[in-house]
Design a protein around this motif. Structure first.
Motif, PDB file in Angstrom:
ATOM      1  N   LYS A  64      38.717  40.217  12.763  1.00 54.37           N
ATOM      2  CA  LYS A  64      37.534  41.074  12.868  1.00 54.37           C
ATOM      3  C   LYS A  64      37.945  42.487  13.269  1.00 54.37           C
ATOM      4  CE  LYS A  64      35.066  37.491  12.080  1.00 54.37           C
ATOM      5  NZ  LYS A  64      34.967  37.159  10.693  1.00 54.37           N
ATOM      6  N   ALA A  65      37.078  43.428  12.985  1.00 55.16           N
ATOM      7  CA  ALA A  65      37.338  44.823  13.343  1.00 55.16           C
ATOM      8  C   ALA A  65      37.633  44.947  14.831  1.00 55.16           C
ATOM      9  CB  ALA A  65      36.161  45.703  12.946  1.00 55.16           C
ATOM     10  N   GLY A  66      36.884  44.225  15.643  1.00 57.44           N
ATOM     11  CA  GLY A  66      37.075  44.285  17.094  1.00 57.44           C
ATOM     12  C   GLY A  66      38.464  43.850  17.534  1.00 57.44           C
ATOM     13  N   ASP A  67      39.059  42.893  16.801  1.00 56.50           N
ATOM     14  CA  ASP A  67      40.422  42.451  17.110  1.00 56.50           C
ATOM     15  C   ASP A  67      41.416  43.592  16.925  1.00 56.50           C
ATOM     16  OD1 ASP A  67      39.383  39.837  17.400  1.00 56.50           O
ATOM     17  OD2 ASP A  67      39.820  39.355  15.302  1.00 56.50           O
ATOM     18  N   ILE A  68      41.263  44.301  15.814  1.00 55.25           N
ATOM     19  CA  ILE A  68      42.154  45.424  15.501  1.00 55.25           C
ATOM     20  C   ILE A  68      41.937  46.556  16.496  1.00 55.25           C
ATOM     21  CG2 ILE A  68      42.773  47.142  13.755  1.00 55.25           C
ATOM     22  CD1 ILE A  68      43.554  44.291  12.933  1.00 55.25           C
ATOM     23  N   VAL A  69      40.672  46.885  16.754  1.00 51.29           N
ATOM     24  CA  VAL A  69      40.349  47.972  17.678  1.00 51.29           C
ATOM     25  C   VAL A  69      40.932  47.688  19.057  1.00 51.29           C
ATOM     26  CG1 VAL A  69      38.458  49.128  18.886  1.00 51.29           C
ATOM     27  CG2 VAL A  69      38.319  48.760  16.420  1.00 51.29           C
ATOM     28  N   GLN A  70      40.756  46.480  19.554  1.00 47.02           N
ATOM     29  CA  GLN A  70      41.267  46.144  20.883  1.00 47.02           C
ATOM     30  C   GLN A  70      42.788  46.244  20.936  1.00 47.02           C
ATOM     31  OE1 GLN A  70      38.964  45.590  23.450  1.00 47.02           O
ATOM     32  NE2 GLN A  70      40.823  46.170  24.534  1.00 47.02           N
ATOM     33  N   TRP A  71      43.467  45.747  19.923  1.00 49.50           N
ATOM     34  CA  TRP A  71      44.930  45.835  19.835  1.00 49.50           C
ATOM     35  C   TRP A  71      45.384  47.289  19.902  1.00 49.50           C
ATOM     36  CZ3 TRP A  71      47.220  46.553  14.474  1.00 49.50           C
ATOM     37  CH2 TRP A  71      48.593  46.786  14.544  1.00 49.50           C
ATOM     38  N   LEU A  72      44.750  48.145  19.099  1.00 47.96           N
ATOM     39  CA  LEU A  72      45.175  49.547  19.038  1.00 47.96           C
ATOM     40  C   LEU A  72      44.823  50.319  20.313  1.00 47.96           C
ATOM     41  CD1 LEU A  72      44.259  50.141  15.316  1.00 47.96           C
ATOM     42  CD2 LEU A  72      46.547  49.823  16.284  1.00 47.96           C
ATOM     43  N   LYS A  73      43.725  49.974  20.938  1.00 49.73           N
ATOM     44  CA  LYS A  73      43.377  50.593  22.221  1.00 49.73           C
ATOM     45  C   LYS A  73      44.364  50.163  23.302  1.00 49.73           C
ATOM     46  CE  LYS A  73      38.440  51.386  21.673  1.00 49.73           C
ATOM     47  NZ  LYS A  73      37.086  51.124  22.219  1.00 49.73           N
TER      48      LYS A  73
ATOM     49  N   GLY B 210      41.574  55.869  20.388  1.00 53.64           N
ATOM     50  CA  GLY B 210      40.135  55.807  20.553  1.00 53.64           C
ATOM     51  C   GLY B 210      39.515  54.959  19.459  1.00 53.64           C
ATOM     52  N   HIS B 211      38.229  54.703  19.588  1.00 55.30           N
ATOM     53  CA  HIS B 211      37.535  53.833  18.655  1.00 55.30           C
ATOM     54  C   HIS B 211      37.615  54.337  17.208  1.00 55.30           C
ATOM     55  CE1 HIS B 211      34.727  50.659  17.613  1.00 55.30           C
ATOM     56  NE2 HIS B 211      34.124  51.539  16.833  1.00 55.30           N
TER      57      HIS B 211
ATOM     58  N   ILE C  16      42.513  52.799  11.166  1.00 57.33           N
ATOM     59  CA  ILE C  16      43.578  51.834  10.874  1.00 57.33           C
ATOM     60  C   ILE C  16      42.972  50.546  10.332  1.00 57.33           C
ATOM     61  CG2 ILE C  16      45.452  50.440  11.840  1.00 57.33           C
ATOM     62  CD1 ILE C  16      46.128  53.420  11.521  1.00 57.33           C
ATOM     63  N   TYR C  17      41.851  50.112  10.879  1.00 57.65           N
ATOM     64  CA  TYR C  17      41.168  48.930  10.351  1.00 57.65           C
ATOM     65  C   TYR C  17      40.801  49.150   8.877  1.00 57.65           C
ATOM     66  CZ  TYR C  17      37.641  45.402   9.504  1.00 57.65           C
ATOM     67  OH  TYR C  17      36.915  44.371   8.962  1.00 57.65           O
ATOM     68  N   ALA C  18      40.244  50.313   8.556  1.00 58.35           N
ATOM     69  CA  ALA C  18      39.880  50.620   7.171  1.00 58.35           C
ATOM     70  C   ALA C  18      41.106  50.580   6.264  1.00 58.35           C
ATOM     71  CB  ALA C  18      39.196  51.982   7.089  1.00 58.35           C
TER      72      ALA C  18
END
Length: 76
Positions: free
Chosen positions: A41-50, A56-57, A63-65
C-alpha cells in the motif's frame, strides 16, 4: 513542484536516484520483478521513506508513483 523537481530534491537529500529506490523496494519486498506487489500500500512506502530517509509525504508519494508505474523518470 514538477515531478522532475521532486526527483531532483529526493536525489539531493538521499543520494539515491529512481533506479536506486526501485532496487531497494525490491530488496524490502515491496516489489517483485519491478512491479509493485498488490499487497503493498502507499502507506507502506511512505512510512519506509519517512523512517529511512526522512522524506516528507509529497516526496514519498512521488517515489510511490514511480514504483507503481504512474510516473517515470521522464514525467513532468
Amino acid at each position: 513542484m514538477s515531478f522532475q523537481g521532486y526527483l531532483k530534491t529526493i536525489k539531493s537529500k538521499t543520494g539515491k536516484d529512481a533506479a536506486g529506490f526501485r532496487k531497494m523496494a525490491e530488496e524490502k519486498g515491496f516489489t517483485q520483478n519491478g512491479e509493485l506487489k498488490a499487497s503493498t500500500k502507499a502507506g507502506d512506502i511512505v512510512q519506509w521513506l519517512k523512517d529511512d530517509f526522512e522524506l516528507g509525504h509529497g516526496h514519498a508519494m512521488a517515489i510511490y508513483a514511480l514504483l507503481k508505474g504512474i510516473k517515470n523518470e521522464d514525467s513532468d
